[in-house]
Design a protein around this motif. Structure first.
Motif, PDB file in Angstrom:
ATOM      1  N   ASP A 763       3.725  -4.714 -10.577  1.00 48.93           N
ATOM      2  CA  ASP A 763       2.343  -3.902 -10.019  1.00 48.93           C
ATOM      3  C   ASP A 763       2.007  -5.192  -8.854  1.00 48.93           C
ATOM      4  OD1 ASP A 763       2.724  -1.715 -11.046  1.00 48.93           O
ATOM      5  OD2 ASP A 763       1.053  -1.959 -12.377  1.00 48.93           O
ATOM      6  N   MET A 764       2.035  -6.506  -9.258  1.00 49.08           N
ATOM      7  CA  MET A 764       1.669  -7.715  -8.563  1.00 49.08           C
ATOM      8  C   MET A 764       2.411  -7.806  -7.093  1.00 49.08           C
ATOM      9  SD  MET A 764      -0.774  -9.934  -7.755  1.00 49.08           S
ATOM     10  CE  MET A 764      -1.415 -10.070  -9.194  1.00 49.08           C
ATOM     11  N   GLN A 765       3.930  -7.588  -7.559  1.00 53.24           N
ATOM     12  CA  GLN A 765       4.830  -7.967  -6.266  1.00 53.24           C
ATOM     13  C   GLN A 765       4.560  -6.486  -5.409  1.00 53.24           C
ATOM     14  OE1 GLN A 765       6.967 -10.457  -5.888  1.00 53.24           O
ATOM     15  NE2 GLN A 765       5.724 -11.206  -7.706  1.00 53.24           N
ATOM     16  N   GLN A 766       4.421  -5.283  -5.924  1.00 51.31           N
ATOM     17  CA  GLN A 766       4.219  -4.308  -4.543  1.00 51.31           C
ATOM     18  C   GLN A 766       2.857  -4.400  -3.944  1.00 51.31           C
ATOM     19  OE1 GLN A 766       4.413  -0.657  -6.968  1.00 51.31           O
ATOM     20  NE2 GLN A 766       6.461  -0.771  -7.411  1.00 51.31           N
ATOM     21  N   ALA A 767       1.920  -4.820  -4.677  1.00 52.65           N
ATOM     22  CA  ALA A 767       0.591  -4.867  -3.980  1.00 52.65           C
ATOM     23  C   ALA A 767       0.449  -6.256  -3.136  1.00 52.65           C
ATOM     24  CB  ALA A 767      -0.438  -5.411  -4.926  1.00 52.65           C
ATOM     25  N   MET A 768       1.323  -7.044  -3.489  1.00 50.49           N
ATOM     26  CA  MET A 768       1.321  -8.325  -2.479  1.00 50.49           C
ATOM     27  C   MET A 768       2.111  -7.991  -1.069  1.00 50.49           C
ATOM     28  SD  MET A 768      -0.810 -10.570  -3.525  1.00 50.49           S
ATOM     29  CE  MET A 768      -0.165 -11.923  -2.458  1.00 50.49           C
ATOM     30  N   ASN A 775      -1.081  -7.729   6.787  1.00 59.09           N
ATOM     31  CA  ASN A 775      -1.807  -9.171   7.154  1.00 59.09           C
ATOM     32  C   ASN A 775      -3.330  -8.916   6.469  1.00 59.09           C
ATOM     33  OD1 ASN A 775       0.495 -10.135   8.821  1.00 59.09           O
ATOM     34  ND2 ASN A 775      -0.062  -9.016  10.421  1.00 59.09           N
ATOM     35  N   ALA A 776      -3.123  -8.290   5.419  1.00 64.37           N
ATOM     36  CA  ALA A 776      -4.837  -8.188   4.827  1.00 64.37           C
ATOM     37  C   ALA A 776      -5.089 -10.015   4.540  1.00 64.37           C
ATOM     38  CB  ALA A 776      -4.816  -7.668   3.538  1.00 64.37           C
ATOM     39  N   ALA A 777      -6.624 -10.126   4.907  1.00 58.88           N
ATOM     40  CA  ALA A 777      -7.109 -11.428   4.333  1.00 58.88           C
ATOM     41  C   ALA A 777      -7.401 -11.560   2.895  1.00 58.88           C
ATOM     42  CB  ALA A 777      -8.537 -11.400   5.114  1.00 58.88           C
ATOM     43  N   ASP A 778      -7.439 -10.672   2.121  1.00 55.85           N
ATOM     44  CA  ASP A 778      -7.594 -10.605   0.667  1.00 55.85           C
ATOM     45  C   ASP A 778      -6.509 -11.057   0.169  1.00 55.85           C
ATOM     46  OD1 ASP A 778     -10.156  -9.563   1.034  1.00 55.85           O
ATOM     47  OD2 ASP A 778      -9.590  -7.670   0.467  1.00 55.85           O
TER      48      ASP A 778
END
Length: 831
Positions: A763-768, A775-778
């Protein structure tokens, strides 16, 4: 001056020149140098200075171990049958003495080694009152023994010599008590000494049997050989010191001064024996010496015999007897047979003279320095007379003196091509000289050795794995095939051309270093190769990291460990890609793979025959992937459908089904574009794509994803929250401990924790990926958590791989699959 006269003069000059010899300790430098100033130096554990050394150092020395001596201007060493041997430059000295040169290395037993240093003596020692002769007068005058006058030294006491053999008929047992090499009398500091040579029945001085030490002989000393029969009183005749105008003393004067002596009944020893013969072991000599149990036996009347060494002198003497006296019949026989014999002898002599004219001519040319002419003349003669050993020897000498200096100069300057050309020229000049051709083979070996050393930038340079081993073995094998023969040949070359001795010494130094490298480094390389082969065959590549580190620390001159490490890194990536069962990462690894070391090349060849996809399969897969990235789905499917058999056919089938599913989802997505729920389906589809393999579909949906930026970010946040929740649960449960990894099966606890970690990681890999696309600042604030999850995943994978010696391979791979995640190489490769 003729060539023979010049040669004799040169030998006489060498013999008259005095030298100091120093033995510089190599094995134990703390012992200090040994200075040898005498013509004969004794080596033994009870001899000076060895007797003063620590007993452990001389434990391998025999009591009578060896002797170093001068003979004819040359220095020799002889082994006296020692238990642990004597060596010169690593070659054992056996039956015959071995000549020593400056910088040679002598080994005594297995513990002491010395470097020989020879230098001319600047000042001659004064020898006032020089010893002119030594007379041995029989103690008993009833045994018929002759007085012996020794005017030249050394003198060998031997039953084979006429001095003692004359008594064999009258007293055979007494003569046989004397050994063939019984004792010798020699000069040391102008004083006579006697040394027993290990005789069966001993040598006695004033009634005491000699041990291994030589003993000085003084005026009146009683000297006996082999018992009580051959017993003599010593008297010394020295040069007068008081009046230099006195007539020079002669051995006859000594006889005249003895009222019991008679010059006609005295043996005069005017020719010295050779140390080379004295210290030459003769294992094949008849063993006819007797033990003397009874020292007193009846003796025969004396005889008068002169010591004669020349067969020619005997012939002349017998002819003289035939013509000078006897009855008339004897004279007639002499005239009848002697004159024709004499004529025949003269004819043979004349023939030999003319036959030897070529030999004399070549000798004269060599003496005059006309080496090229001498070489041409010798080769021309040998073309007609190939079996003339004397001319071969002269031709060899001329060849070496004419050509070898240029070869030496080229070799020392590193001009190996030039040295090869000189050697080829030497072979042409020795076309008909088989002995010289053999010596040229020695020069080829030295050139190959020195070129190898120079290419490596010195004998102490690193050992280049998989590059130097065969050349080192080849050079050593060529030497070891006949080390003693090589030693003799190279010493002969050095005798003709002294400048070669430096080349020879340097080559021996390099040879010894290569021998050491073979025993240490080449053996280590063999063991390392065996370890690599074993670990790869057992499917344990991870174990090789520690093995390579150990060899790098233990063998600092081993060059090539880095190449092995690089091959190991590639192999681990290859093994991981094969274990993952996905053709995309595997093909990506294969495309960049290039093994540089033999162990990994051999293992890769084995994999190609068993586990890796075939060349046809790879070709079809690459065709399909290229078409897929261009959006040509039908061509991609057709290429994959051609693979229906083989160990990877099921993988290809799954890949085909996956791509058909992607194509179907994309088609359906396009049909509902703009309708309710489109955004959700779009983001779900987009997050499932692989940015490399599915690059065409990424580009096709990228614009719509940007339209739904906020929803995409929301989807990313949802995935992040899921990942964070599972990560917290994983941590609160205590993670995956060592006891879980060591389980002989897969427990529920391990499976549960592995699922939490794997899903958090996915899940972390897909979100990132979504954050990076938009190019999200978060993205920055989540990167720390992403790294933490990724680090834990890789830590668990490494910990499991470290248990390859404990866990069964299939179980290990199953646990790794549950953990999920990818190695660094896999993360760089497409799915």
């Amino acid at each position: 001056m003729t060539a023979d006269e010049a040669f004799s003069a040169a030998m006489q000059a060498m013999a008259e020149q005095e030298f100091d010899v120093r033995l510089k300790p190599r094995s134990h430098p703390e012992l200090g140098e040994i200075l040898i100033e005498e013509n004969l130096f004794a080596i033994g554990r009870n001899e000076s200075p060895f007797a003063s050394y620590d007993r452990e150092l001389i434990a391998e020395l025999s009591r009578r171990h060896a002797r170093i001596f001068w003979e004819g201007g040359a220095l020799y060493v002889a082994d006296l049958g020692s238990k642990n041997g004597t060596s010169v430059n690593g070659v054992a000295v056996q039956e015959k003495p071995c000549r020593l040169y400056d910088r040679d290395e002598i080994g005594l037993g297995g513990t002491l080694t010395y470097r020989v240093k020879i230098a001319p003596r600047t000042t001659k020692p004064r020898r006032a009152g020089a010893l002119l002769s030594l007379t041995l007068t029989p103690v008993r005058d009833d045994l018929g023994l002759q007085p012996i006058v020794i005017a030249r030294f050394p003198f060998l006491v031997s039953k084979a010599d006429e001095v003692f053999a004359r008594y064999k008929e009258a007293s055979p047992h007494q003569v046989n008590y004397v050994s063939r090499r019984h004792a010798h009398i020699f000069l040391k500091s102008n004083a006579p000494f006697v040394e027993d040579l290990g005789s069966t029945n001993g040598t006695f001085v004033d009634g005491k049997r000699l041990d291994e030490h030589a003993v000085e002989l003084r005026e009146g000393t009683v000297l006996g050989f082999a018992g009580s029969h051959f017993v003599y009183t010593v008297s010394l005749q020295r040069e007068p010191e008081t009046d230099p105008t006195l007539t020079t003393f002669s051995p006859v004067d000594a006889v005249a001064a003895d009222p019991h002596a008679n010059a006609d009944r005295t043996t005069f020893v005017a020719a010295a024996d050779s140390f080379l013969d004295i210290f030459c072991n003769d294992p094949g000599a008849p063993q006819d010496e007797l033990n003397n149990d009874d020292a007193r036996a009846e003796e025969a009347p004396p005889q008068v015999v002169e010591r004669e060494r020349s067969r020619a002198a005997i012939l002349v003497r017998e002819l003289g007897k035939a013509f000078a006296g006897g009855d008339r019949e004897a004279k007639q026989r002499a005239l009848r047979w002697g004159i024709p014999g004499l004529v025949l002898l003269v004819a043979i002599a004349v023939g030999v003279y003319f036959i030897g004219s070529t030999e004399r001519e070549i000798r004269d040319l060599i003496a005059d320095g006309a080496y090229a002419q001498a070489l041409a003349a010798a080769d021309e003669y040998l073309a007609r007379n190939p079996d003339d050993a004397a001319l071969e020897a002269l031709g060899t000498e001329a060849l070496l003196k004419a050509k070898l200096p240029a070869w030496i100069e080229s070799l020392q300057a590193g001009g190996f091509d030039r040295a090869t050309a000189v050697l080829a020229d030497m072979k042409t000049g020795a076309t008909h000289n088989t002995d010289a051709q053999a010596l040229l083979g020695e020069l080829e070996w030295i050139a190959a050795l020195e070129q190898f050393v120079r290419e490596r930038r010195g004998a102490d340079a690193p050992i280049r794995m998989y590059a130097d081993e065969e050349r080192i073995r080849s050079l050593l094998q060529r030497w070891n095939d006949d080390a003693k023969g090589h030693q003799r040949a190279l010493a002969l070359i050095g005798a003709h051309v002294p400048a070669f001795k430096d080349v020879y010494a340097e080559a021996l130094t390099h040879l010894r270093r290569l021998e050491s490298d073979e025993s240490v480094y080449l053996a280590a390389i063999e063991r390392l190769n065996a370890s690599i082969t074993e670990e790869l065959a057992q499917d344990r590549p991870e174990a090789l990291d520690a093995v390579l580190n150990e060899y790098a620390d233990k063998y600092p001159r081993l060059a090539g460990i880095d190449a092995l490490r690089e091959d190991l890194r590639q192999y681990v990536a290859l093994d991981g890609a094969m274990s993952a069962g996905k053709l995309g990462p595997l093909v990506a690894v294969l495309d960049k793979l290039k093994f540089a070391t033999p162990p990994f090349q051999e293992q890769f060849a084995k994999l190609g025959a068993s586990r890796l996809p075939s060349a046809d399969l790879l070709r079809h897969y690459r065709t399909a992937s290229a078409a897929w990235r261009e959006g040509k789905a039908d061509q991609a499917f057709a290429a994959l459908q051609q693979v229906s058999t083989g160990p990877w056919a099921d993988v290809v089938a799954r890949q085909l089904e996956h791509r058909k599913a992607v194509q179907q989802q994309f088609t359906e997505l396009q049909q509902v574009r703009g309708s309710k729920g489109y955004d959700e389906r779009l983001l779900a589809f987009y997050s499932s794509l692989d940015t490399d393999e599915d690059s065409w579909f990424v580009r096709a949906t990228e614009a719509d994803v940007r339209v739904y930026r906020e929803k995409a970010l929301g989807r990313a946040n949802e995935l992040l929250n899921q990942a964070q929740g599972m990560w917290r649960q994983y941590r609160s449960n205590g993670g995956i401990g060592g006891e879980h990894r060591l389980e002989s099966g897969i427990s529920g606890a391990f499976r549960s924790q592995a699922r939490l970690l794997s899903e958090a990681h996915t899940d972390m890999q897909q979100a990132m990926r979504i954050y990076q696309l938009l190019n999200a600042a978060d993205a920055a604030k989540w990167s720390a958590l992403a790294d933490e999850i990724d680090t834990e995943t890789e830590l668990q994978r490494r910990s499991l791989r470290d248990l390859h010696m404990v866990l069964e391979p299939g179980l290990l791979k199953a646990k790794l699959a549950l953990i999920g995640g990818r190695s660094d190489e896999e993360r760089k490769s497409p799915q």
